[in-house]
Design a protein around this motif. Structure first.
Motif: not given
Length: 285
Positions: A65-67, A71-77, A115-118
């Motif tokens: 996930a760190r990689g 993309y500016g999305l919450p790391q927890a998500d 999928e979450y990022i997209l």
């Protein structure tokens, strides 16, 4: 094995740092321990065995996930989505495969994060094909500087990823551009936004006729087309395209359900969609 088992360890009250400390404290399994737990889960559905497999690999999800932090999305998500992928991997993992769970789970973890990022990033609609998705997730790392790409550089990237140079340049433009508000700020009485310049075509005759045709297809045409499919094909189409909650099943999910390969599910889906298209043609004339 439910989501709560893993996601409860990442509560809203916890900081990311504390969560990482907790998952790193969980010891990794030896090859024999992993084999025994996977066998217990596979043969008897042992939930505790599955829990231990998941818990011992949560650190892997954090690392992956760190990689995707750019993309500016919450790391927890990102981590929670990766955890879902890990649980899917554990559910499908077989001890007789001859590979470690880590190697098997990487694909599932990345797939859920992708999928979450997209779904949630502002470029969600531009990566629609497999090649475009590959471009989306590799362009940042393939650029050698922060400067705009030259046509030669774009061509080299396009050749590597199997896309057109124009697609590389368009993706770069969108990824480096700024979002523009569609609606003006309420605090600015004199402000204008793109929406102010859009024509209202809702009542235009051609658009009205198109809506009527679309409503007819949605109410009866699709239902009639589905009725023309065999039970398995209908199940696949409904699970992939017509779910009420928008959470469609993957090819691999359906492959496991019908005990065939994912490629076979894809073939059935393609054939069923073609059959439905033919059935809908008369209604669109």
């Amino acid at each position: 094995m439910g989501n709560a088992m893993t996601l409860s360890t990442l509560s809203i009250g916890d900081s990311i740092e504390r969560y990482i400390q907790r998952v790193n404290a969980v010891p990794m399994l030896s090859p024999q321990e992993e084999h025994d737990l996977a066998t217990r889960h596979q043969e008897s559905g042992d939930v505790e065995a599955a829990r231990q497999l998941v818990m011992s690999h949560l650190r892997v999800v954090v690392s992956i996930a760190r990689g995707y932090s750019g993309y500016g999305l919450p790391q927890a998500d990102l981590i929670q989505e990766g955890n879902i992928g890990l649980m899917k991997a554990v559910k499908r993992f077989e001890a007789t495969r001859g590979v470690r769970l880590y190697s098997f789970a990487v694909h599932w973890i990345k797939a859920e994060i992708h999928e979450y990022i997209l779904r949630n990033w502002r470029l969600v609609r531009i990566a629609t094909t497999k090649a475009q998705r590959k471009l989306f997730f590799n362009l940042r790392s393939m650029k050698t500087s922060f400067a705009a790409l030259t046509h030669k550089q774009a061509q080299e990237i396009a050749d590597d990823l199997g896309v057109k140079p124009e697609e590389v340049l368009e993706m770069e433009t969108r990824m480096t551009g700024q979002d523009i508000a569609l609606v003006a700020d309420d605090s600015d009485d004199d402000g204008y936004a793109p929406i102010d310049w859009l024509a209202d075509s809702h009542n235009e005759p051609t658009a009205a006729m198109a809506r009527i045709a679309t409503d007819r297809l949605q109410s009866s045409g699709i239902s009639e087309a589905l009725d023309g499919l065999d039970e398995r094909s209908r199940r696949i189409i409904e699970a992939r395209w017509l779910t009420d909650d928008g959470e469609s099943l993957t090819l691999h999910d359906l492959a496991a359900e019908f005990k065939v390969s994912a490629e076979r599910i894809r073939q059935i889906e393609t054939k069923a969609l073609q059959k439905m298209k033919q059935a809908l043609l008369p209604a669109t004339v």
